[in-house]
Design a protein around this motif. Structure first.
Motif, PDB file in Angstrom:
ATOM      1  N   ALA A 217      18.804 -86.194 -66.635  1.00  0.00           N
ATOM      2  CA  ALA A 217      18.646 -87.160 -67.643  1.00  0.00           C
ATOM      3  C   ALA A 217      18.261 -88.544 -66.814  1.00  0.00           C
ATOM      4  CB  ALA A 217      20.064 -87.444 -68.356  1.00  0.00           C
ATOM      5  N   ALA A 218      18.809 -88.777 -65.701  1.00  0.00           N
ATOM      6  CA  ALA A 218      18.457 -89.884 -64.904  1.00  0.00           C
ATOM      7  C   ALA A 218      17.173 -90.056 -64.680  1.00  0.00           C
ATOM      8  CB  ALA A 218      19.396 -89.816 -63.762  1.00  0.00           C
ATOM      9  N   ALA A 219      16.694 -88.903 -64.110  1.00  0.00           N
ATOM     10  CA  ALA A 219      15.033 -88.860 -63.830  1.00  0.00           C
ATOM     11  C   ALA A 219      14.238 -89.078 -65.089  1.00  0.00           C
ATOM     12  CB  ALA A 219      14.498 -87.429 -63.247  1.00  0.00           C
ATOM     13  N   TYR A 220      14.429 -88.486 -66.214  1.00  0.00           N
ATOM     14  CA  TYR A 220      13.861 -88.935 -67.305  1.00  0.00           C
ATOM     15  C   TYR A 220      13.769 -90.271 -67.753  1.00  0.00           C
ATOM     16  CZ  TYR A 220      12.079 -88.558 -72.094  1.00  0.00           C
ATOM     17  OH  TYR A 220      11.481 -89.122 -73.406  1.00  0.00           O
ATOM     18  N   ALA A 221      14.930 -90.951 -67.311  1.00  0.00           N
ATOM     19  CA  ALA A 221      15.211 -92.267 -67.697  1.00  0.00           C
ATOM     20  C   ALA A 221      14.577 -93.310 -66.893  1.00  0.00           C
ATOM     21  CB  ALA A 221      16.880 -92.595 -67.768  1.00  0.00           C
ATOM     22  N   PHE A 222      14.301 -93.103 -65.659  1.00  0.00           N
ATOM     23  CA  PHE A 222      13.452 -93.632 -64.775  1.00  0.00           C
ATOM     24  C   PHE A 222      12.064 -93.585 -65.373  1.00  0.00           C
ATOM     25  CE2 PHE A 222      16.882 -94.399 -62.123  1.00  0.00           C
ATOM     26  CZ  PHE A 222      16.420 -95.307 -61.197  1.00  0.00           C
ATOM     27  N   GLN A 223      11.736 -92.261 -65.574  1.00  0.00           N
ATOM     28  CA  GLN A 223      10.088 -92.210 -66.118  1.00  0.00           C
ATOM     29  C   GLN A 223       9.997 -92.906 -67.265  1.00  0.00           C
ATOM     30  OE1 GLN A 223       9.950 -87.803 -66.422  1.00  0.00           O
ATOM     31  NE2 GLN A 223      10.377 -87.593 -64.383  1.00  0.00           N
ATOM     32  N   GLU A 224      10.889 -92.844 -68.526  1.00  0.00           N
ATOM     33  CA  GLU A 224      10.704 -93.624 -69.540  1.00  0.00           C
ATOM     34  C   GLU A 224      10.266 -95.177 -69.141  1.00  0.00           C
ATOM     35  OE1 GLU A 224       9.685 -93.663 -73.303  1.00  0.00           O
ATOM     36  OE2 GLU A 224      10.119 -91.736 -72.130  1.00  0.00           O
ATOM     37  N   ALA A 225      11.325 -95.737 -68.361  1.00  0.00           N
ATOM     38  CA  ALA A 225      11.269 -97.115 -68.071  1.00  0.00           C
ATOM     39  C   ALA A 225       9.864 -97.344 -67.392  1.00  0.00           C
ATOM     40  CB  ALA A 225      12.368 -97.514 -67.120  1.00  0.00           C
ATOM     41  N   GLU A 226       9.480 -96.417 -66.596  1.00  0.00           N
ATOM     42  CA  GLU A 226       8.202 -96.821 -65.978  1.00  0.00           C
ATOM     43  C   GLU A 226       7.051 -96.739 -66.832  1.00  0.00           C
ATOM     44  OE1 GLU A 226       6.323 -95.504 -61.787  1.00  0.00           O
ATOM     45  OE2 GLU A 226       6.317 -93.785 -63.380  1.00  0.00           O
TER      46      GLU A 226
ATOM     47  N   ARG B 108      12.776-102.678 -67.974  1.00  0.00           N
ATOM     48  CA  ARG B 108      14.009-102.412 -67.166  1.00  0.00           C
ATOM     49  C   ARG B 108      14.840-101.356 -67.605  1.00  0.00           C
ATOM     50  NH1 ARG B 108      19.104-106.644 -67.068  1.00  0.00           N
ATOM     51  NH2 ARG B 108      19.285-105.884 -69.147  1.00  0.00           N
ATOM     52  N   LEU B 109      15.457-100.686 -66.576  1.00  0.00           N
ATOM     53  CA  LEU B 109      16.437 -99.620 -66.824  1.00  0.00           C
ATOM     54  C   LEU B 109      17.828-100.085 -66.520  1.00  0.00           C
ATOM     55  CD1 LEU B 109      17.135 -96.438 -67.222  1.00  0.00           C
ATOM     56  CD2 LEU B 109      16.992 -96.380 -64.882  1.00  0.00           C
ATOM     57  N   ARG B 110      18.597 -99.914 -67.365  1.00  0.00           N
ATOM     58  CA  ARG B 110      20.166-100.330 -67.311  1.00  0.00           C
ATOM     59  C   ARG B 110      21.077 -99.000 -67.386  1.00  0.00           C
ATOM     60  NH1 ARG B 110      23.681-103.763 -71.931  1.00  0.00           N
ATOM     61  NH2 ARG B 110      25.390-104.357 -70.611  1.00  0.00           N
ATOM     62  N   VAL B 111      21.751 -98.744 -66.152  1.00  0.00           N
ATOM     63  CA  VAL B 111      22.404 -97.455 -66.061  1.00  0.00           C
ATOM     64  C   VAL B 111      23.808 -97.856 -66.406  1.00  0.00           C
ATOM     65  CG1 VAL B 111      23.284 -95.702 -64.371  1.00  0.00           C
ATOM     66  CG2 VAL B 111      20.833 -96.606 -64.317  1.00  0.00           C
ATOM     67  N   LEU B 112      24.674 -97.176 -67.264  1.00  0.00           N
ATOM     68  CA  LEU B 112      25.979 -97.466 -67.687  1.00  0.00           C
ATOM     69  C   LEU B 112      26.633 -96.506 -67.355  1.00  0.00           C
ATOM     70  CD1 LEU B 112      27.877 -99.536 -68.894  1.00  0.00           C
ATOM     71  CD2 LEU B 112      27.359 -98.551 -71.146  1.00  0.00           C
TER      72      LEU B 112
ATOM     73  N   GLY C  37       8.868 -99.715 -59.028  1.00  0.00           N
ATOM     74  CA  GLY C  37       8.504-100.810 -60.038  1.00  0.00           C
ATOM     75  C   GLY C  37       9.375-101.094 -61.216  1.00  0.00           C
ATOM     76  N   VAL C  38      10.426-100.153 -61.183  1.00  0.00           N
ATOM     77  CA  VAL C  38      11.198-100.268 -62.185  1.00  0.00           C
ATOM     78  C   VAL C  38      12.577-101.023 -61.735  1.00  0.00           C
ATOM     79  CG1 VAL C  38      13.096 -98.874 -63.773  1.00  0.00           C
ATOM     80  CG2 VAL C  38      10.680 -97.873 -63.187  1.00  0.00           C
ATOM     81  N   GLY C  39      12.879-102.063 -62.516  1.00  0.00           N
ATOM     82  CA  GLY C  39      14.146-102.959 -62.298  1.00  0.00           C
ATOM     83  C   GLY C  39      15.224-102.169 -62.866  1.00  0.00           C
ATOM     84  N   VAL C  40      16.457-102.133 -61.912  1.00  0.00           N
ATOM     85  CA  VAL C  40      17.476-101.264 -62.440  1.00  0.00           C
ATOM     86  C   VAL C  40      18.786-102.283 -62.359  1.00  0.00           C
ATOM     87  CG1 VAL C  40      18.947 -99.257 -61.797  1.00  0.00           C
ATOM     88  CG2 VAL C  40      16.533 -99.320 -61.365  1.00  0.00           C
TER      89      VAL C  40
END
Length: 276
Positions: A146-155, A160-164, A214-217
Motif C-alpha cells: 500500500a505504501a509503494a502504491y501511494a508513492f507511485q500514485e502521488a508521483e 504531495r503524499l500525506r502518511v497518517l 520528487g514526491v513531497g511527504v
C-alpha cells in the motif's frame, strides 16, 4: 512486457458513470487501455449500456484505447476474474446490480481484498483532476504494498503524499509507583511501545522517500481512533490508500475495521491494495 490495463465495472447507473470517468482518467494517466465490463445474466442486456459507456469515453477521451465486454456472471466474480493482470480495477460504491447497492456487503465491500491488484472504489464528490494530495493510511509494517502504491500514485499525479499513522493508547493495569520516575516495568513498556508506534510511519517510508525523490511527504502520527483520524483526513484528500492484510500464511487479504469505515464513509475515493 504486457500492456497496461484498467478495468471498470458499469451498469448504467449514475455512480457507475462516475466510476467510468475516474477509470478513464486513471487509464490516461498510466497510458493504459480501458476495459469496460458489464456483468449480466443475459448478454443481450449489455449492449445499450456498453454502447453508451463507450460513446462517453470517445467523447471525453478520444485517444484512449478501450475494450468493452459483457460477462454472464455476478459482478464480484467477473471483476475478480478480470482484475488478474490489470493495473487497477475501478467500481462505484452502490454495487453493480439491481439490488446489491441497497444491501449490506455491496460489490465494493465484497471485492475489497479479493481483486488480484489495487481496487479503486469511487466515493465522495471530488473531481478526478482536483490536484488534491494522496493520503496513505499506515497501520503496520506489513502495509509495504500500500505504501509503494501511494508513492507511485502521488508521483503520477504530481501531488504531495500525506502518511497518517494512527494508534490508540492501550489501557494499562494499575501498578505500584516506582521510586525513580519512568523506571517501573509498566512505564518502560509503555515508552518502548510508544517509540515503536511513532517510528512505524517514518521507517516504513524511508526507502520509498529515497526512490521517489520528487514526491513531497508529510508523516503524521495521531493518538486517536484510526478510523476517525483517517476519515477526517479524507475531507481534503484526492484519494486515500489503505492495505488489505493477510492474517496468516496462505490466507486471503482482509479489510480491517478501518477499511470498512472508509468504504462506507470516506469523503474521497478509496484504493485498497492487497498484500502479496
Amino acid at each position: 512486457m504486457s500492456a497496461q490495463r484498467v478495468v471498470v465495472g458499469v451498469d448504467g447507473t449514475l455512480i457507475a458513470v462516475r466510476a467510468l470517468d475516474w477509470a478513464a482518467e486513471e487509464a490516461e494517466r498510466r497510458g493504459a487501455t480501458l476495459h469496460i465490463l458489464y456483468a449480466v445474466t443475459d448478454h443481450d442486456e449489455a449492449g445499450p449500456v456498453l454502447t453508451a459507456a463507450a460513446a462517453r469515453i470517445r467523447d471525453h477521451h478520444p485517444r484512449l484505447p478501450l475494450v468493452t465486454g459483457a460477462a454472464e456472471d455476478t459482478a464480484v466474480k467477473a471483476l475478480i476474474r478480470e482484475s488478474e493482470g490489470a493495473d487497477l480495477t475501478v467500481v462505484g460504491t452502490r454495487g453493480l446490480g439491481r439490488a446489491t447497492g441497497a444491501l449490506f456487503g455491496s460489490v465494493s465491500l465484497r471485492l475489497a481484498g479479493h481483486t488480484h491488484g489495487p481496487l479503486l472504489v469511487v466515493r465522495g464528490d471530488h473531481r478526478c483532476d482536483g490536484g488534491r494530495e494522496v493520503l496513505l493510511g499506515l497501520e503496520s509494517d506489513t502495509d509495504v504494498d500500500a505504501a509503494a502504491y501511494a508513492f507511485q500514485e502521488a508521483e503520477r499525479r504530481g501531488v504531495r503524499l500525506r502518511v497518517l499513522h494512527a494508534w490508540t493508547h492501550r489501557h494499562e493495569a494499575p501498578e505500584l509507583p516506582s521510586l525513580i520516575p519512568g523506571t517501573s516495568p509498566g512505564q518502560r513498556e509503555a515508552a518502548r511501545r510508544e517509540a515503536g508506534e511513532e517510528a512505524v510511519g517514518r521507517f516504513d517510508v524511508a526507502a520509498l522517500r529515497q526512490r521517489y525523490t520528487g514526491v513531497g511527504v508529510e508523516t503524521l502520527t495521531v493518538r486517536t481512533d484510526p478510523g476517525h483520524a483517517l476519515l477526517e483526513a479524507t475531507r481534503e484528500a484526492g484519494l486515500v490508500v489503505i492495505g488489505a492484510r493477510r492474517q496468516g500464511r496462505g490466507a486471503e487479504p482482509r479489510l480491517g475495521a478501518v477499511g470498512h469505515t472508509l468504504l462506507h464513509r470516506s469523503h474521497c475515493p478509496v484504493v485498497v491494495v492487497p498484500s502479496r
